[in-house]
Design a protein around this motif. Structure first.
Motif, PDB file in Angstrom:
ATOM      1  N   ILE A 282       3.286  15.819  -9.345  1.00 21.69           N
ATOM      2  CA  ILE A 282       4.156  16.358 -10.403  1.00 21.69           C
ATOM      3  C   ILE A 282       3.363  16.407 -11.709  1.00 21.69           C
ATOM      4  CG2 ILE A 282       6.321  16.062 -11.664  1.00 21.69           C
ATOM      5  CD1 ILE A 282       7.368  14.497  -9.252  1.00 21.69           C
ATOM      6  N   ASP A 283       3.175  17.596 -12.220  1.00 17.28           N
ATOM      7  CA  ASP A 283       2.308  17.800 -13.391  1.00 17.28           C
ATOM      8  C   ASP A 283       3.078  17.544 -14.690  1.00 17.28           C
ATOM      9  OD1 ASP A 283       0.108  18.384 -14.901  1.00 17.28           O
ATOM     10  OD2 ASP A 283       0.365  20.570 -14.803  1.00 17.28           O
ATOM     11  N   ASP A 284       3.457  16.302 -14.888  1.00 19.23           N
ATOM     12  CA  ASP A 284       4.132  15.884 -16.112  1.00 19.23           C
ATOM     13  C   ASP A 284       3.859  14.395 -16.290  1.00 19.23           C
ATOM     14  OD1 ASP A 284       5.766  15.186 -18.215  1.00 19.23           O
ATOM     15  OD2 ASP A 284       7.550  16.197 -17.445  1.00 19.23           O
ATOM     16  N   PRO A 285       3.143  14.003 -17.337  1.00 14.84           N
ATOM     17  CA  PRO A 285       2.826  12.575 -17.523  1.00 14.84           C
ATOM     18  C   PRO A 285       4.063  11.698 -17.647  1.00 14.84           C
ATOM     19  CG  PRO A 285       2.291  13.844 -19.507  1.00 14.84           C
ATOM     20  CD  PRO A 285       2.564  14.826 -18.408  1.00 14.84           C
ATOM     21  N   ASN A 286       5.206  12.282 -18.001  1.00 11.80           N
ATOM     22  CA  ASN A 286       6.429  11.489 -18.138  1.00 11.80           C
ATOM     23  C   ASN A 286       6.950  10.960 -16.807  1.00 11.80           C
ATOM     24  OD1 ASN A 286       6.876  11.688 -21.012  1.00 11.80           O
ATOM     25  ND2 ASN A 286       7.395  13.837 -20.686  1.00 11.80           N
ATOM     26  N   VAL A 287       6.512  11.564 -15.701  1.00 12.16           N
ATOM     27  CA  VAL A 287       7.010  11.115 -14.405  1.00 12.16           C
ATOM     28  C   VAL A 287       6.519   9.704 -14.098  1.00 12.16           C
ATOM     29  CG1 VAL A 287       5.108  12.013 -12.976  1.00 12.16           C
ATOM     30  CG2 VAL A 287       7.405  11.816 -12.013  1.00 12.16           C
ATOM     31  N   VAL A 288       5.287   9.370 -14.521  1.00 12.87           N
ATOM     32  CA  VAL A 288       4.750   8.023 -14.286  1.00 12.87           C
ATOM     33  C   VAL A 288       5.571   6.998 -15.063  1.00 12.87           C
ATOM     34  CG1 VAL A 288       2.717   6.540 -14.438  1.00 12.87           C
ATOM     35  CG2 VAL A 288       2.449   8.975 -13.905  1.00 12.87           C
ATOM     36  N   SER A 289       5.885   7.330 -16.310  1.00  8.48           N
ATOM     37  CA  SER A 289       6.718   6.432 -17.116  1.00  8.48           C
ATOM     38  C   SER A 289       8.130   6.343 -16.552  1.00  8.48           C
ATOM     39  CB  SER A 289       6.776   6.931 -18.564  1.00  8.48           C
ATOM     40  OG  SER A 289       5.483   7.039 -19.117  1.00  8.48           O
ATOM     41  N   GLY A 290       8.641   7.443 -16.008  1.00  7.44           N
ATOM     42  CA  GLY A 290       9.971   7.443 -15.411  1.00  7.44           C
ATOM     43  C   GLY A 290      10.052   6.508 -14.214  1.00  7.44           C
ATOM     44  N   ILE A 291       9.010   6.511 -13.386  1.00  8.77           N
ATOM     45  CA  ILE A 291       8.967   5.604 -12.243  1.00  8.77           C
ATOM     46  C   ILE A 291       8.898   4.158 -12.724  1.00  8.77           C
ATOM     47  CG2 ILE A 291       7.521   4.822 -10.326  1.00  8.77           C
ATOM     48  CD1 ILE A 291       9.195   7.211  -9.648  1.00  8.77           C
TER      49      ILE A 291
ATOM     50  N   ILE B 273       0.834  -1.204   0.000  1.00  6.66           N
ATOM     51  CA  ILE B 273       0.000   0.000   0.000  1.00  6.66           C
ATOM     52  C   ILE B 273       0.868   1.255   0.000  1.00  6.66           C
ATOM     53  CG2 ILE B 273      -1.584   1.374   1.413  1.00  6.66           C
ATOM     54  CD1 ILE B 273      -2.973  -1.261   2.139  1.00  6.66           C
ATOM     55  N   TYR B 274       1.955   1.237   0.783  1.00  6.27           N
ATOM     56  CA  TYR B 274       2.755   2.472   0.794  1.00  6.27           C
ATOM     57  C   TYR B 274       3.509   2.652  -0.517  1.00  6.27           C
ATOM     58  CZ  TYR B 274       7.679   1.179   2.123  1.00  6.27           C
ATOM     59  OH  TYR B 274       8.975   0.742   2.183  1.00  6.27           O
ATOM     60  N   ASN B 275       3.836   1.544  -1.217  1.00  2.00           N
ATOM     61  CA  ASN B 275       4.409   1.685  -2.560  1.00  2.00           C
ATOM     62  C   ASN B 275       3.375   2.251  -3.525  1.00  2.00           C
ATOM     63  OD1 ASN B 275       7.028   0.730  -2.081  1.00  2.00           O
ATOM     64  ND2 ASN B 275       6.353  -1.392  -2.195  1.00  2.00           N
ATOM     65  N   ILE B 276       2.136   1.798  -3.367  1.00  2.00           N
ATOM     66  CA  ILE B 276       1.054   2.298  -4.214  1.00  2.00           C
ATOM     67  C   ILE B 276       0.796   3.773  -3.930  1.00  2.00           C
ATOM     68  CG2 ILE B 276      -1.444   2.139  -4.593  1.00  2.00           C
ATOM     69  CD1 ILE B 276      -1.119  -0.907  -4.239  1.00  2.00           C
ATOM     70  N   ILE B 277       0.790   4.130  -2.653  1.00  2.00           N
ATOM     71  CA  ILE B 277       0.591   5.538  -2.278  1.00  2.00           C
ATOM     72  C   ILE B 277       1.694   6.401  -2.891  1.00  2.00           C
ATOM     73  CG2 ILE B 277       0.662   7.165  -0.341  1.00  2.00           C
ATOM     74  CD1 ILE B 277      -0.793   5.043   1.315  1.00  2.00           C
ATOM     75  N   ASP B 278       2.933   5.891  -2.865  1.00  2.00           N
ATOM     76  CA  ASP B 278       4.048   6.600  -3.498  1.00  2.00           C
ATOM     77  C   ASP B 278       3.729   6.919  -4.955  1.00  2.00           C
ATOM     78  OD1 ASP B 278       5.883   7.121  -1.602  1.00  2.00           O
ATOM     79  OD2 ASP B 278       7.312   5.577  -2.170  1.00  2.00           O
ATOM     80  N   SER B 279       3.260   5.904  -5.688  1.00  2.00           N
ATOM     81  CA  SER B 279       2.957   6.092  -7.114  1.00  2.00           C
ATOM     82  C   SER B 279       1.825   7.075  -7.316  1.00  2.00           C
ATOM     83  CB  SER B 279       2.609   4.736  -7.754  1.00  2.00           C
ATOM     84  OG  SER B 279       3.713   3.871  -7.741  1.00  2.00           O
TER      85      SER B 279
ATOM     86  N   THR C 249      11.914  10.433 -20.085  1.00  2.00           N
ATOM     87  CA  THR C 249      11.724   9.818 -18.764  1.00  2.00           C
ATOM     88  C   THR C 249      13.031   9.612 -17.995  1.00  2.00           C
ATOM     89  OG1 THR C 249      11.839   7.582 -19.728  1.00  2.00           O
ATOM     90  CG2 THR C 249       9.669   8.616 -19.572  1.00  2.00           C
ATOM     91  N   LEU C 250      14.171   9.653 -18.689  1.00  2.00           N
ATOM     92  CA  LEU C 250      15.452   9.394 -18.032  1.00  2.00           C
ATOM     93  C   LEU C 250      15.744  10.342 -16.866  1.00  2.00           C
ATOM     94  CD1 LEU C 250      18.076   7.782 -17.897  1.00  2.00           C
ATOM     95  CD2 LEU C 250      19.046   9.347 -19.609  1.00  2.00           C
ATOM     96  N   PRO C 251      15.507  11.659 -16.981  1.00  2.00           N
ATOM     97  CA  PRO C 251      15.825  12.549 -15.846  1.00  2.00           C
ATOM     98  C   PRO C 251      15.073  12.175 -14.569  1.00  2.00           C
ATOM     99  CG  PRO C 251      15.490  13.820 -17.844  1.00  2.00           C
ATOM    100  CD  PRO C 251      15.068  12.431 -18.168  1.00  2.00           C
TER     101      PRO C 251
ATOM    102  N   ALA D 114       3.828   3.622 -19.091  1.00  2.00           N
ATOM    103  CA  ALA D 114       3.090   4.119 -17.926  1.00  2.00           C
ATOM    104  C   ALA D 114       1.959   3.166 -17.551  1.00  2.00           C
ATOM    105  CB  ALA D 114       2.535   5.515 -18.215  1.00  2.00           C
ATOM    106  N   ALA D 115       1.350   2.532 -18.553  1.00  2.00           N
ATOM    107  CA  ALA D 115       0.252   1.594 -18.283  1.00  2.00           C
ATOM    108  C   ALA D 115       0.717   0.411 -17.436  1.00  2.00           C
ATOM    109  CB  ALA D 115      -0.349   1.095 -19.597  1.00  2.00           C
ATOM    110  N   VAL D 116       1.982   0.025 -17.617  1.00  2.00           N
ATOM    111  CA  VAL D 116       2.528  -1.084 -16.831  1.00  2.00           C
ATOM    112  C   VAL D 116       2.573  -0.733 -15.351  1.00  2.00           C
ATOM    113  CG1 VAL D 116       4.578  -2.515 -16.455  1.00  2.00           C
ATOM    114  CG2 VAL D 116       3.848  -2.010 -18.761  1.00  2.00           C
ATOM    115  N   VAL D 117       2.780   0.558 -15.040  1.00  2.00           N
ATOM    116  CA  VAL D 117       2.762   0.995 -13.639  1.00  2.00           C
ATOM    117  C   VAL D 117       1.430   0.640 -13.012  1.00  2.00           C
ATOM    118  CG1 VAL D 117       2.894   2.967 -12.080  1.00  2.00           C
ATOM    119  CG2 VAL D 117       4.374   2.871 -14.084  1.00  2.00           C
ATOM    120  N   VAL D 118       0.352   0.925 -13.728  1.00  2.00           N
ATOM    121  CA  VAL D 118      -0.989   0.652 -13.202  1.00  2.00           C
ATOM    122  C   VAL D 118      -1.167  -0.848 -12.955  1.00  2.00           C
ATOM    123  CG1 VAL D 118      -3.464   0.804 -13.666  1.00  2.00           C
ATOM    124  CG2 VAL D 118      -1.939   2.667 -14.353  1.00  2.00           C
ATOM    125  N   PHE D 119      -0.807  -1.654 -13.953  1.00  2.00           N
ATOM    126  CA  PHE D 119      -0.943  -3.112 -13.798  1.00  2.00           C
ATOM    127  C   PHE D 119      -0.089  -3.616 -12.636  1.00  2.00           C
ATOM    128  CE2 PHE D 119       1.028  -7.252 -14.797  1.00  2.00           C
ATOM    129  CZ  PHE D 119      -0.090  -8.053 -14.629  1.00  2.00           C
TER     130      PHE D 119
END
Length: 457
Positions: free
Chosen positions: A53-62, A40-46, A138-140, A282-287
């Motif tokens: 952070i208002d940039d969709p690339n951050v989800v892909s970066g994670i 849950i705390y890993n999920i909360i982190d995501s 996403t690298l940065p 980014a979709a893989v993050v959700v799964f």
């Protein structure tokens, strides 16, 4: 007798005498609570990162950092899972001296491996992240997170190793508190550092580091207390090859599971980028985050099962061995079936929790439709693989751990996407789950017959 009043001897004896349902619940429930809280705390982190952070690339970066963190977890399991299994077996054989020798050896082994990989990852972080699918966009984000979180990973490995041994030596409740403490600290600090201090993705990593430090201190203090069943004893810290070999041999199965998972994630990320760009990654993050809840519940059941199976196998109580297996497997299948149903019915709601961009949400919904179809089989597969590990049969556990990721997933990723595009990547998941489960069931039933035949001989 209440757990709080049990002597150290009684803590071990109940593994071989208490009713299976009762003892499995006693050991699994704290493990489930601890692992789920951790999930849950890993999920909360995501969730926090995706909305702070208002940039969709951050989800892909994670998402790109997941394979690296999986490698870190693999190195922790190499020692932790092997140590816990060996401790359970030797305690079942009434060899407390060997259990304490394992305990002391694993401290140095964990620290040595941790220092080596932190240095190596830090030096080559950019090429490693690019290998795992990082794009220029996403690298940065991925680099910043990894460089800040890596120093705390050694503490994470130390916590994982000795938390497992704590549970195996008769303290399942205290092992649960270890995960709860870390989760609580991270859940408070991550939003504070991101929303309050505006530290960005660096804040999430620092929050994780602090949580790792506190949990490592808590779990290690247990083994410095001479009143506990197992504790550090002078003279046991000197590395002994036969001890290290026995730990690494058993720990190799979960280690290879995670190494294979990391490699597969790299292949998946690169394949996804080819067919769907950063949104598909980014979709893989959700799964991953969604199924983590259910997988961690099953892992908690396996953690509760492990000391019971190891102890009873070591003491020759085979009827209790099989009873524990089937009860754990049945419970795990129920959990993974719930995951399949929830993923199929509420994909948009799940995706919206982690991301704001509509294109990413649409891609994640499609991902969940495919990837959760056969997820209900995963519970049985995880329990069966861990059963072999708990018996000390590392070779068979390693083989089963590699069937899904290596033997089936890689060929599917080569065959399906050229014909189905992005949907072919998603379809590789249920196909691999089905094939791997068939192989797992076949090997398990063969092993059960072999154990029964040996007993009757």
């Amino acid at each position: 007798m209440a757990t709080a009043t049990l002597s150290n001897t009684d803590r071990l004896r109940e593994l071989g005498t208490a009713p299976i349902g009762k003892i499995l619940l006693k050991y699994s429930l704290p493990a489930v609570v601890g692992t789920v809280v951790s999930a849950i705390y890993n999920i909360i982190d995501s969730i926090v990162i995706g909305h702070a952070i208002d940039d969709p690339n951050v989800v892909s970066g994670i998402a790109v950092t997941f394979p690296v963190m999986t490698l870190v977890t693999a190195l922790g399991m190499l020692i932790g899972a092997g140590a816990a299994t060996r401790v359970s077996i030797v305690l079942g054989q009434n060899d407390k001296k060997m259990a304490e020798t394992i305990l002391g050896n694993c401290v140095q082994l964990t620290l040595i491996i941790g220092i080596v990989y932190v240095g190596a990852f830090s030096m080559f972080i950019d090429p490693i992240l690019k290998m795992f699918g990082a794009s220029p966009n996403t690298l940065p984000y991925a680099r910043e997170f990894m460089l800040w979180v890596l120093p705390g990973c050694v503490l994470q490995n130390l916590t994982f190793s000795y938390n497992n041994v704590m549970r195996a030596s008769g303290y399942p409740g205290k092992a649960m508190y270890t995960n709860m403490i870390g989760a609580g600290v991270n859940a408070v600090l991550a939003p504070l550092f991101l929303f309050g201090f505006h530290w960005g993705i660096r804040g999430a990593a620092i929050a994780t580091d602090i949580a790792m430090l506190i949990t490592a201190f808590f779990v290690m203090s247990h083994f410095f207390n001479k009143k506990n069943t197992l504790h550090f004893v002078k003279g046991t810290f000197r590395l002994q090859w036969r001890v290290i070999k026995s730990v690494l041999y058993i720990g190799m199965a979960p280690f290879l599971i995670n190494v294979a998972g990391s490699g597969i994630n790299a292949i998946i990320n690169n394949t996804l980028y080819s067919y769907g760009g950063d949104n598909a990654i980014a979709a893989v993050v959700v799964f991953n985050r969604f199924v983590t809840i259910f997988v961690f519940v099953i892992i908690g059941i396996c953690q509760g099962m492990q000391p019971i199976v190891g102890y009873n196998y070591g003491s020759g109580r085979h009827s209790r061995l099989f009873h524990t297996l089937w009860l754990a497997a049945g419970s795990a299948v129920v959990i993974s079936t719930i995951g399949s149903i929830v993923g199929a019915v509420f994909p948009r709601q799940i995706a919206s929790m982690f991301m704001q961009d509509e294109a990413q949400i649409t891609c994640a919904v499609n991902c969940l439709h495919y990837t959760t179809i056969m997820f209900w089989m995963v519970g049985f597969q995880i329990v069966a693989t861990n059963f072999f590990q708990a018996l000390g049969m590392a070779g068979k556990a390693i083989f089963l751990s590699l069937t899904r990721q290596i033997i089936f997933m890689i060929p599917m990723l080569l065959i399906l996407p050229p014909h189905m595009g992005l949907n072919g990547v998603w379809a590789a998941f249920p196909v691999s789950d089905t094939a791997a489960t068939i192989v797992t069931a076949s090997l398990l039933f063969f092993q059960i017959r072999k154990i029964k035949a040996a007993k009757n001989a």
